[in-house]
Design an enzyme around this catalytic site. Structure first.
Site, PDB file in Angstrom:
ATOM      1  N   ASP A  50      -2.835   4.638  -2.400  1.00  0.00           N
ATOM      2  CA  ASP A  50      -3.755   5.250  -1.438  1.00  0.00           C
ATOM      3  C   ASP A  50      -4.088   6.697  -1.816  1.00  0.00           C
ATOM      4  OD1 ASP A  50      -5.036   5.157   1.309  1.00  0.00           O
ATOM      5  OD2 ASP A  50      -3.742   6.921   1.515  1.00  0.00           O
ATOM      6  N   ASP A 103       0.866  -1.173   0.000  1.00  0.00           N
ATOM      7  CA  ASP A 103       0.000   0.000   0.000  1.00  0.00           C
ATOM      8  C   ASP A 103       0.906   1.226   0.000  1.00  0.00           C
ATOM      9  OD1 ASP A 103      -2.252   1.685   0.535  1.00  0.00           O
ATOM     10  OD2 ASP A 103      -3.183   0.038   1.634  1.00  0.00           O
ATOM     11  N   HIS A 142     -11.195  -2.136   4.806  1.00  0.00           N
ATOM     12  CA  HIS A 142     -10.913  -1.693   6.178  1.00  0.00           C
ATOM     13  C   HIS A 142     -11.532  -0.335   6.508  1.00  0.00           C
ATOM     14  CE1 HIS A 142      -8.051   0.324   3.664  1.00  0.00           C
ATOM     15  NE2 HIS A 142      -7.809   1.175   4.625  1.00  0.00           N
ATOM     16  N   ASP A 143     -12.065   0.365   5.510  1.00  0.00           N
ATOM     17  CA  ASP A 143     -12.669   1.676   5.753  1.00  0.00           C
ATOM     18  C   ASP A 143     -14.180   1.613   5.879  1.00  0.00           C
ATOM     19  OD1 ASP A 143     -10.322   3.177   5.740  1.00  0.00           O
ATOM     20  OD2 ASP A 143     -10.323   3.283   3.548  1.00  0.00           O
ATOM     21  N   GLU A 171      -6.872   3.556  -5.282  1.00  0.00           N
ATOM     22  CA  GLU A 171      -8.033   3.849  -4.444  1.00  0.00           C
ATOM     23  C   GLU A 171      -8.610   5.181  -4.890  1.00  0.00           C
ATOM     24  OE1 GLU A 171      -9.554   5.043  -0.043  1.00  0.00           O
ATOM     25  OE2 GLU A 171      -7.699   5.790  -0.868  1.00  0.00           O
TER      26      GLU A 171
END
Ligand code: NOJ
Ligand code: CA
Length: 565
Positions: free
Chosen positions: A201, A99, A337-338, A259
């Site tokens: 990200d 990431d 995870h968000d 993302e």
């Protein structure tokens, strides 16, 4: 249309390192834990692992605040261990994506520490600064994603620096060529170590509107999330292409998963086309339209999303399949995870937990595109039950809890609600067994953990009817040519039943699912299929005189010969 070049046949498994497996009993997952579980990951049938950030970090935002991109955070392991992880993953035929946080660093990063030394420091221009124009007045009214202004006053000079996320995460200035070069160098450093690519990200925020104008629609004194001024600006595409081109000069096969939270299909195409020039695929957060009329008014309404609007969801999927799926490999995911865990957010975590976990996965992943699973999803993990209240990012949590109890909500309901709005909803420790702390650790996990008899890997590995066994079957099916490369056609209907057809050469399949918690009837013409046995099924159905009735969260995958031309 079928384009065999577009779809890769990869299946990505997201590992949240902090919550995966703790091997040194400090309550925090680590690299050794991931290495220990590589066989497990391989047996799932996935092809690629995406790891959330593992670089050195003060963990203000669980590693998305990087203080050194060239070292591994000591709580996770060391350079030797990460090299071993890459090697062991590759031995098992698994690719590995890191990431990479492009938009900001930690305030503890040496670039920012240097920048703080003053306007003449060479690193000052690595970040975004604005002089104070009027005493006590913020440079504009933009609100940070983590609350408060995007501007933070720096004590020495009184200048403000810019941060879209936490104030400990200052945004980098991508207009500065040196910043762009640093990021390329970092990316190449890890590719040289053998990783296969990156999840990028928050890249859509790399450019901000020049002059940082106020959002005019805000009431005086009010801060607003003015995304039009800091998301998807035209220069973002230039930076992305420059980054990608430079990396692919040396590493032509490097995989880039971007993302792009607020991307619509048009932007997704822009960020992924032509192949090899920008991202390979992007994750948009716009897949799940929620029906906001379906809120529970015993709880604060502003925190609730409502329930999945199934009809709108079908339209969204259809649109993405037509506009993006024809052009590049679109991402297929149900959670990350968000956001909340899929069974809690989109399914039914109580009455129909098994059925909803299996059917949502079937429906999503057998579409055309790239599945991205979140660790724990394959055993039907639900939102983390909130036992510890710190670090939830819920304002005045104690007050909220007390108010709920005053309103007659049970303690259990109140905790479930708070768990659903906590930032850690999907970050609970992985449930490996029914041992203490679910086999994640012998000490209390940093996040807390749900301990459940039926929802853990050990219990499900030996159970042929489990969610885990089902996921393994589903992933194998997904990797076949029909479901990787076949064409996609949504069979439109106005009911909460979603059905689509995949077809490749002489083979076709229908995937039909009831996405609701009530039996549903559909009049779709299924004559080509209903005489065949199903390849995969969940729940029950009845088929009479061309009419199918599916039980709550039931689904069927049926293949048949394709006789058309
Ligand atoms: C997106 C990540 O997924 C999220 O967890 C993080 O807080 C922000 N980007 C900031 O890096
Ligand atoms: Ca540990």
């Amino acid at each position: 249309m079928t384009n065999n070049q577009i779809n890769s046949g990869e299946v990505i498994y997201q590992v949240y390192p902090k919550s995966f497996l703790d091997t040194n009993q400090d309550g925090i997952g680590d690299l050794k834990g991931i290495i220990q579980k590589l066989d497990y990951i391989q047996e799932l049938g996935v092809t690629t692992i995406w790891l959330n950030p593992i670089f050195s970090s003060p963990h203000v935002d669980n590693g998305y605040d990087v203080s050194d991109y060239y070292t591994i955070d000591p709580q996770y392991g060391s350079m030797e261990l990460v090299e071993l992880l890459i090697e062991e993953a590759h031995k098992r035929g698994l690719k590995i994506l890191f990431d990479l946080v492009l938009n900001h660093t930690s305030s503890k990063h040496k670039w920012f520490q240097e920048a703080l030394k003053g306007p003449d420091n060479p690193y000052r221009d690595y970040y975004i600064w604005k002089e104070e124009e009027q005493k006590g007045k913020l440079p504009n009214n933009w609100k940070s994603f983590f609350g408060g202004s995007v501007w933070e006053k720096e004590s020495e000079t009184g200048d403000y620096y810019f941060h879209l996320f936490d104030k400990e995460m200052p945004d980098l200035n991508w207009q500065n060529e040196l910043v762009r070069k640093e990021m390329i160098q970092i990316a190449k450093f890890w590719l040289e170590k053998g990783i296969d690519g990156y999840r990028l990200d928050a890249f859509i925020h790399m450019e901000k509107e020049p002059g940082y104008p106020d959002a005019r629609y805000a009431d005086p004194g009010q801060l607003v999330s003015a995304e039009e001024f800091f998301a998807n600006l035209p220069q973002v595409d230039d930076y992305l292409r420059e980054f990608s081109a430079s990396i692919r000069e040396d590493y032509p096969d490097a995989y880039l998963l971007g993302e792009a939270a607020s991307a619509d299909p048009e932007r997704a195409v822009k960020y992924t086309f032509p192949k090899g020039e920008a991202c390979d695929s992007i994750v948009s957060f716009k897949y799940f339209p929620m029906d906001t009329t379906k809120k529970d008014d015993r709880f604060p309404l502003e925190n609730q999303e409502g329930k999945l609007d199934i009809i709108a969801f079908k339209q969204v999927m259809d649109e993405w399949q037509r506009k993006v799926g024809e052009v590049s490999e679109m991402t297929l995911y149900l959670n990350n995870h968000d956001m909340q865990r899929v069974v809690s957010r989109l399914g039914d975590p109580t009455e129909f937990r098994e059925e909803s976990a299996k059917t949502l996965a079937t429906t999503m992943y057998l579409q055309r595109g790239l599945p991205v699973l979140l660790n724990g999803e394959e055993i039907g993990m639900k939102n983390l039950e909130l036992k510890r209240w710190e670090n939830t990012r819920i304002e005045r949590i104690h007050e909220v809890y007390a108010t709920l109890l005053d309103r007659g909500v049970t303690k259990e309901e109140a905790q479930t609600h708070l768990g659903s709005i906590s930032i850690n909803a999907s970050r609970g420790a992985m449930q490996w067994s029914d041992q203490i702390y679910a086999g994640f650790s012998t000490v209390e996990p940093w996040s807390g953990v749900n301990r459940e008899a039926a929802y853990n890997v050990a219990a499900q590995e030996t159970d042929t009817a489990s969610i885990l066994t089902f996921y393994k079957q589903l992933i194998q099916l997904k990797k076949t040519a029909l479901f990787t490369h076949g064409s996609y056609e949504m069979l439109v209907s106005k009911s909460p039943i979603m059905a689509y057809r995949r077809q490749l050469e002489k083979e076709q399949a229908i995937v039909i699912s009831n996405l609701s918690d009530e039996p549903q009837e559909s009049l779709l013409d299924l004559t080509d299929f209903m005489e065949q046995d199903s390849t995969l099924s969940v729940g029950n159905y009845q088929y009479n005189n061309g009419k199918i009735v599916l039980s709550p969260y039931a689904s069927l995958v049926i293949k048949s010969d394709y006789k058309g031309s």
